[in-house]
Write an enzyme that holds these catalytic residues in place. Structure first.
Site, PDB file in Angstrom:
ATOM      1  CG  ASP A   1      -1.801   1.210   1.332  1.00 44.79           C
ATOM      2  OD1 ASP A   1      -1.682   2.098   0.463  1.00 44.79           O
ATOM      3  OD2 ASP A   1      -2.615   1.273   2.260  1.00 44.79           O
TER       4      ASP A   1
ATOM      5  CE1 TYR B   1      -5.300  10.842 -12.078  1.00 41.71           C
ATOM      6  CE2 TYR B   1      -5.915  12.198 -13.963  1.00 41.71           C
ATOM      7  CZ  TYR B   1      -5.148  11.193 -13.418  1.00 41.71           C
ATOM      8  OH  TYR B   1      -4.225  10.533 -14.189  1.00 41.71           O
TER       9      TYR B   1
ATOM     10  CB  ALA C   1      -6.166  19.018  -6.891  1.00 40.12           C
TER      11      ALA C   1
END
Length: 246
Positions: free
Chosen positions: A55, A155, A157
């Protein structure tokens, strides 16, 4: 001597294309992805790669993973930050049911997957590069949406933030002989593009693009190879978009 290269988001459409390209070169490829099924497929297909499930937004898990990698490989020469998750939502949507604000959870998730992951993985690799005093290269994969795309508040930003990191780090790290550059692809012919956009929108985008088509994966790879090979290219975002402005 083989160079060690980490590819983040290696099991995606463009990620696999990057891996396939690098296998032909003198690199030891270390792949990161958070999708076990896709990563296993990649490892089975390209047996020479080294794959890690992680992750990328979890600092503790990244520390654990990087410790394993650095025990096996003393240094990292190149990092390609290709992780990304496209989301679509207007800041306020209007429908028969009334007004609906952009989800804050979607905002946080999008910023985390696209921007935080780039920051975290890069910080570990850059620390290793400086410690070992070896020349290094960071390539951040951005997007045409960094210019601001309707319906992609979060997205856009996030990718704009990735561009800012690219320019900032190139200034900070040049004295360590570490280059940082970016690629900003427009719309590329991939399975993920077809999933996100319907046929009507795809045709409209192609008509709006001066090149009258979407980019080929091979053209994206040519841009990647240019940055790897041209050591004077630094601190810039290479736009591969067919001339499209959004």
């Amino acid at each position: 001597m083989k160079k060690n290269i980490i590819v983040i988001g290696a099991a995606g459409n463009l990620g696999e294309e990057i891996v396939k390209n690098l296998i032909k070169k003198n690199f030891k490829i270390i792949c990161f992805d958070n999708r076990i099924k896709n990563l296993n497929y990649l490892k089975k297909k390209y047996k020479k790669i080294d794959g890690y499930l992680c992750d990328l937004t979890n600092e503790k898990k990244l520390i654990f993973t990087f410790k394993k990698i650095l025990k096996k490989y003393k240094n990292i020469d190149i990092l390609i930050n290709n992780a990304g998750h496209i989301t679509n939502s207007l800041i306020v949507s209007i429908s028969d049911k009334g007004l609906k604000r952009h989800s804050y959870n979607l905002w946080k998730q999008t910023i985390s997957n696209n921007l935080y992951s780039t920051f975290l993985t890069s910080s570990f690799v850059i620390e290793n590069m400086i410690s070992n005093r070896n020349e290094g290269l960071i390539i951040n994969i951005s997007s045409i949406s960094a210019n601001g795309n309707i319906g992609q508040t979060a997205y856009s930003a996030a990718k704009s933030g990735v561009d800012a990191l690219t320019k900032t780090w190139s200034k900070e790290l040049s004295r360590f002989k570490i280059r940082v550059a970016g690629i900003s692809p427009g719309f590329i012919e991939t399975d993920s593009t077809k999933k996100v956009l319907n046929k009507k929108i795809i045709n409209k985008l192609k008509e709006s693009t001066p090149s009258q088509r979407f980019g080929k994966k091979s053209e994206f790879i040519q841009a990647l190879n240019f940055i790897i090979n041209n050591k004077f290219f630094n601190g810039k975002i290479l736009e591969i978009d067919g001339g499209l402005n959004i």
